[in-house]
Design a protein around this motif. Structure first.
Motif, PDB file in Angstrom:
ATOM      1  N   ILE A  96    -114.521 -25.988   9.140  1.00  0.00           N
ATOM      2  CA  ILE A  96    -114.057 -26.054  10.462  1.00  0.00           C
ATOM      3  C   ILE A  96    -112.883 -25.209  10.822  1.00  0.00           C
ATOM      4  O   ILE A  96    -111.888 -25.049   9.748  1.00  0.00           O
ATOM      5  N   ALA A  97    -112.513 -24.922  12.121  1.00  0.00           N
ATOM      6  CA  ALA A  97    -111.539 -24.122  12.400  1.00  0.00           C
ATOM      7  C   ALA A  97    -110.181 -24.775  12.686  1.00  0.00           C
ATOM      8  O   ALA A  97    -110.193 -26.095  12.958  1.00  0.00           O
ATOM      9  N   ARG A 109    -110.064 -14.991  17.025  1.00  0.00           N
ATOM     10  CA  ARG A 109    -111.430 -14.521  17.100  1.00  0.00           C
ATOM     11  C   ARG A 109    -111.819 -13.383  18.381  1.00  0.00           C
ATOM     12  O   ARG A 109    -111.050 -13.437  19.357  1.00  0.00           O
ATOM     13  N   GLY A 118    -108.662 -25.621  17.428  1.00  0.00           N
ATOM     14  CA  GLY A 118    -109.200 -26.494  16.399  1.00  0.00           C
ATOM     15  C   GLY A 118    -108.213 -27.713  16.055  1.00  0.00           C
ATOM     16  O   GLY A 118    -107.403 -27.980  16.614  1.00  0.00           O
ATOM     17  N   LEU A 160    -112.546 -31.545  18.296  1.00  0.00           N
ATOM     18  CA  LEU A 160    -113.505 -31.546  17.304  1.00  0.00           C
ATOM     19  C   LEU A 160    -114.588 -30.398  17.464  1.00  0.00           C
ATOM     20  O   LEU A 160    -115.159 -29.899  16.743  1.00  0.00           O
ATOM     21  N   ALA A 161    -115.230 -30.823  18.823  1.00  0.00           N
ATOM     22  CA  ALA A 161    -116.306 -29.768  19.235  1.00  0.00           C
ATOM     23  C   ALA A 161    -115.980 -28.456  18.998  1.00  0.00           C
ATOM     24  O   ALA A 161    -116.702 -27.443  18.426  1.00  0.00           O
ATOM     25  N   ARG A 162    -114.749 -27.987  19.321  1.00  0.00           N
ATOM     26  CA  ARG A 162    -114.359 -26.557  19.250  1.00  0.00           C
ATOM     27  C   ARG A 162    -113.912 -26.022  17.826  1.00  0.00           C
ATOM     28  O   ARG A 162    -114.228 -25.112  17.615  1.00  0.00           O
ATOM     29  N   ALA A 163    -113.581 -27.476  17.116  1.00  0.00           N
ATOM     30  CA  ALA A 163    -113.376 -26.952  15.611  1.00  0.00           C
ATOM     31  C   ALA A 163    -114.588 -26.819  15.047  1.00  0.00           C
ATOM     32  O   ALA A 163    -114.506 -25.754  13.983  1.00  0.00           O
ATOM     33  N   LEU A 164    -115.788 -27.353  15.174  1.00  0.00           N
ATOM     34  CA  LEU A 164    -116.792 -26.920  14.746  1.00  0.00           C
ATOM     35  C   LEU A 164    -117.517 -25.882  15.044  1.00  0.00           C
ATOM     36  O   LEU A 164    -118.120 -24.986  14.349  1.00  0.00           O
ATOM     37  N   GLU A 165    -117.470 -25.622  16.425  1.00  0.00           N
ATOM     38  CA  GLU A 165    -118.118 -24.281  17.122  1.00  0.00           C
ATOM     39  C   GLU A 165    -117.075 -23.180  16.488  1.00  0.00           C
ATOM     40  O   GLU A 165    -117.937 -22.221  16.141  1.00  0.00           O
ATOM     41  N   GLY A 166    -115.920 -23.000  16.334  1.00  0.00           N
ATOM     42  CA  GLY A 166    -115.102 -22.234  15.681  1.00  0.00           C
ATOM     43  C   GLY A 166    -115.167 -21.913  14.098  1.00  0.00           C
ATOM     44  O   GLY A 166    -114.392 -21.273  13.684  1.00  0.00           O
ATOM     45  N   GLY A 177    -106.371 -24.756  14.519  1.00  0.00           N
ATOM     46  CA  GLY A 177    -105.569 -24.048  15.457  1.00  0.00           C
ATOM     47  C   GLY A 177    -104.961 -24.838  16.332  1.00  0.00           C
ATOM     48  O   GLY A 177    -104.866 -26.160  16.148  1.00  0.00           O
TER      49      GLY A 177
END
Lengths: 189, 189
Positions: free
Chosen positions: A160-161, A186, B163, B178-184, A163
């Motif tokens: 996972i990211a 990115r 993230g 969390l959704a952005r961390a998964l997506e990224g 940031g």
């Protein structure tokens, strides 16, 4: 009773006393129902044989769900993380719960976690991607890298990211988070 | 004086009164020195002609520094963000300060920001990468996408990662983060 209650997380001497006073004032039937609920839950809830998530059945609801994507596996350290990720409603794959992170200081090595069943699962399955979603502590990083190395021969491994959190202000972000956000930049679509 | 002091950010009626009492008890020379410092700073500090960062000189220290990488440009909304990113000691390129974000509700359109000079700067320069580092609010997203579209014909445009913050626990992260961390997510090295 106060001594026992005090062992619960987040319950100090005062809260334990308040809970105890409350329980004593209830009827016998009410207290028996509470006690029985604890015993039943403890007896019934075990770990899913496939993913090690908490489950009342031998195989958990997520593993049994035919609509979940079998080709993506998300590796987390704890069952609570499964609940957190499920809340996003963004993830449609399956899980694997390690049961902790590698922490030599606390005597937790890879063999105390469900890493061996994970490697077996990935090597036998047709998972196209394994997403490692472990919190970024020192132990979390160690665990991510260790698990990643073991799984890479079999599939694509992502993490996972890290940031800036959503709603977070650049100005108030700590330096390490900001450095990771810059490093992990990115290309804009 | 209390009325004036109260206009400062974070200064309420009580603090203003306390500051006022303190100032009244100082010697004339001390108060004059304070007042002069405010006037001098206001007179001397302007915006860098190149990047619009706060600067006492016509061109700021970062823009004049020959050791900074000319090929990377980091776009931020505010001078405070420059200070935050400088603290990470990870970034060696130059900056461009927009002076805010696009916010139609507050009457701030692209023409109120330094977007035109930014496009001119990028189109004339040999910047290899422009990193947009704007906080992830609704206005921040709009500004990022707007600026990105304008700059893409000239160079590679990236944005900082969103993230999990460092030290952040998966379990306590909000759902969007969390959704952005998964997506990224990124492939493990």
């Amino acid at each position: 009773m106060i001594e026992q209650l005090q062992r619960l997380p987040g319950v100090g001497p005062k809260t334990a006393q308040r809970l105890a006073m409350y329980i004593i004032k209830r009827s016998d039937a009410e207290v028996e129902a509470l006690a029985q609920a604890l015993l039943d839950a403890k007896k019934q809830v075990g770990l899913c044989k496939v993913c090690f998530h908490l489950s009342a059945e031998p195989i958990c609801e997520i593993c049994r769900n035919p609509q979940r994507d079998n080709e993506t596996l998300c590796v987390v350290s704890d069952s609570r993380d499964v609940v957190a990720i499920e809340k996003t409603r963004e993830y449609k794959g399956k899980y694997h719960v390690l049961g902790g992170v590698i922490s030599p200081m606390d005597g937790i090595g890879p063999e105390q976690l469900t890493i061996e069943p994970l490697v077996r699962r990935v090597s036998q399955n047709q998972a196209k991607e394994v997403i490692i979603a472990i919190s970024p502590s020192v132990e979390g990083e160690t665990t991510t890298l260790y698990v990643g190395q073991l799984l890479k021969p079999f599939t694509k491994v992502t993490r996972i990211a890290f940031g800036l959190p959503m709603g977070g202000d650049l100005e108030y972000a700590d330096e390490i988070t900001l450095a990771r956000a810059l490093e992990g930049r990115r290309e804009l679509d």
